[in-house]
Write a protein that holds these residues in place. Structure first.
Motif, PDB file in Angstrom:
ATOM      1  N   ALA A  82       0.700  -1.122  -0.063  1.00 20.97           N
ATOM      2  CA  ALA A  82      -0.151   0.133   0.068  1.00 20.97           C
ATOM      3  C   ALA A  82       0.949   1.323  -0.026  1.00 20.97           C
ATOM      4  N   GLU A  83       1.843   1.221   0.862  1.00 19.76           N
ATOM      5  CA  GLU A  83       2.845   2.447   0.914  1.00 19.76           C
ATOM      6  C   GLU A  83       3.483   2.720  -0.489  1.00 19.76           C
ATOM      7  N   LYS A  84       3.799   1.626  -1.365  1.00 13.83           N
ATOM      8  CA  LYS A  84       4.392   1.941  -2.777  1.00 13.83           C
ATOM      9  C   LYS A  84       3.475   2.523  -3.527  1.00 13.83           C
ATOM     10  N   GLY A  85       2.105   1.952  -3.343  1.00 15.26           N
ATOM     11  CA  GLY A  85       0.976   2.662  -4.406  1.00 15.26           C
ATOM     12  C   GLY A  85       0.840   4.001  -3.998  1.00 15.26           C
ATOM     13  N   VAL A  86       0.651   4.210  -2.751  1.00 18.92           N
ATOM     14  CA  VAL A  86       0.163   5.807  -2.303  1.00 18.92           C
ATOM     15  C   VAL A  86       1.224   6.666  -2.985  1.00 18.92           C
ATOM     16  N   LEU A  87       2.674   6.196  -2.776  1.00 14.54           N
ATOM     17  CA  LEU A  87       3.845   7.192  -2.876  1.00 14.54           C
ATOM     18  C   LEU A  87       3.874   7.301  -4.482  1.00 14.54           C
ATOM     19  N   ALA A  88       3.403   6.184  -5.261  1.00 13.46           N
ATOM     20  CA  ALA A  88       3.485   6.487  -6.700  1.00 13.46           C
ATOM     21  C   ALA A  88       2.427   7.472  -7.096  1.00 13.46           C
ATOM     22  N   LEU A  89       1.151   7.470  -6.208  1.00  7.83           N
ATOM     23  CA  LEU A  89       0.165   8.559  -6.564  1.00  7.83           C
ATOM     24  C   LEU A  89       0.242  10.074  -6.186  1.00  7.83           C
ATOM     25  N   GLY A  90       1.417  10.123  -5.513  1.00  5.51           N
ATOM     26  CA  GLY A  90       1.723  11.308  -5.122  1.00  5.51           C
ATOM     27  C   GLY A  90       1.612  11.912  -3.554  1.00  5.51           C
ATOM     28  N   ALA A  91       1.365  10.840  -2.728  1.00  7.38           N
ATOM     29  CA  ALA A  91       1.447  10.766  -1.188  1.00  7.38           C
ATOM     30  C   ALA A  91       2.708  11.182  -1.018  1.00  7.38           C
ATOM     31  N   LYS A  92       2.930  12.012   0.333  1.00  3.22           N
ATOM     32  CA  LYS A  92       4.173  12.155   0.918  1.00  3.22           C
ATOM     33  C   LYS A  92       4.259  11.627   2.427  1.00  3.22           C
ATOM     34  N   PRO A  93       5.515  10.804   2.760  1.00  4.95           N
ATOM     35  CA  PRO A  93       5.525  10.245   3.851  1.00  4.95           C
ATOM     36  C   PRO A  93       5.690  11.306   4.940  1.00  4.95           C
ATOM     37  N   LEU A  94       4.762  11.104   6.224  1.00  7.66           N
ATOM     38  CA  LEU A  94       5.196  12.196   7.467  1.00  7.66           C
ATOM     39  C   LEU A  94       5.677  11.569   8.516  1.00  7.66           C
ATOM     40  N   ASP A  95       5.411  10.051   8.489  1.00  8.22           N
ATOM     41  CA  ASP A  95       5.960   9.372   9.779  1.00  8.22           C
ATOM     42  C   ASP A  95       5.644   7.970   9.396  1.00  8.22           C
ATOM     43  N   ALA A  96       6.447   7.330   8.372  1.00  9.53           N
ATOM     44  CA  ALA A  96       6.428   6.288   7.807  1.00  9.53           C
ATOM     45  C   ALA A  96       7.771   5.366   8.180  1.00  9.53           C
TER      46      ALA A  96
END
Length: 119
Positions: A82-96
């Protein structure tokens, strides 16, 4: 007896269609509407709405003296996938970075915090 029932959670943002598209990719569902108000109808029957807000300022996270306003908890089967997917969609990690926890925190493209949570 309840006085009301929840209709929909509405996220203010600079571009409602773009943010609805982000969440449609994450959650599935269909994006409906035009202009300053866009709805996302998720496959499970839940809905999110997105409203244009001129001058939108994303919440600061974490900020002990500033509110995060709200956040979404999104349940996933596999945090890494899920992390790989949301990052590919433009999400930014805040505390991962803490891989031992059962949740990780991100910001959507408009800056709203959300968590990916393991089942």
């Amino acid at each position: 007896m309840a006085l009301a029932k929840l209709g929909v959670v509405v996220l203010d943002c600079p571009d409602p269609r773009a943010l609805a598209g982000f969440y449609a990719e994450v959650l599935g569902g269909t994006v409906e509407g035009d202009g300053d108000w866009i709805d996302l109808k998720a496959p499970d029957g839940q809905a999110l709405a997105f409203q244009a807000a001129a001058g939108h300022v994303p919440p600061a996270w974490p900020a002990p003296d500033d509110s995060q306003q709200f956040h979404l908890d999104l349940v996933v089967d596999d945090l890494d996938t899920a992390e790989k997917g949301v990052l590919a969609l433009g999400a930014k990690p805040l505390d991962a970075s803490d891989r031992s926890r059962t949740w990780r925190v991100y910001a959507d493209p408009a800056g709203h915090p959300f968590c990916l949570c393991a089942c």
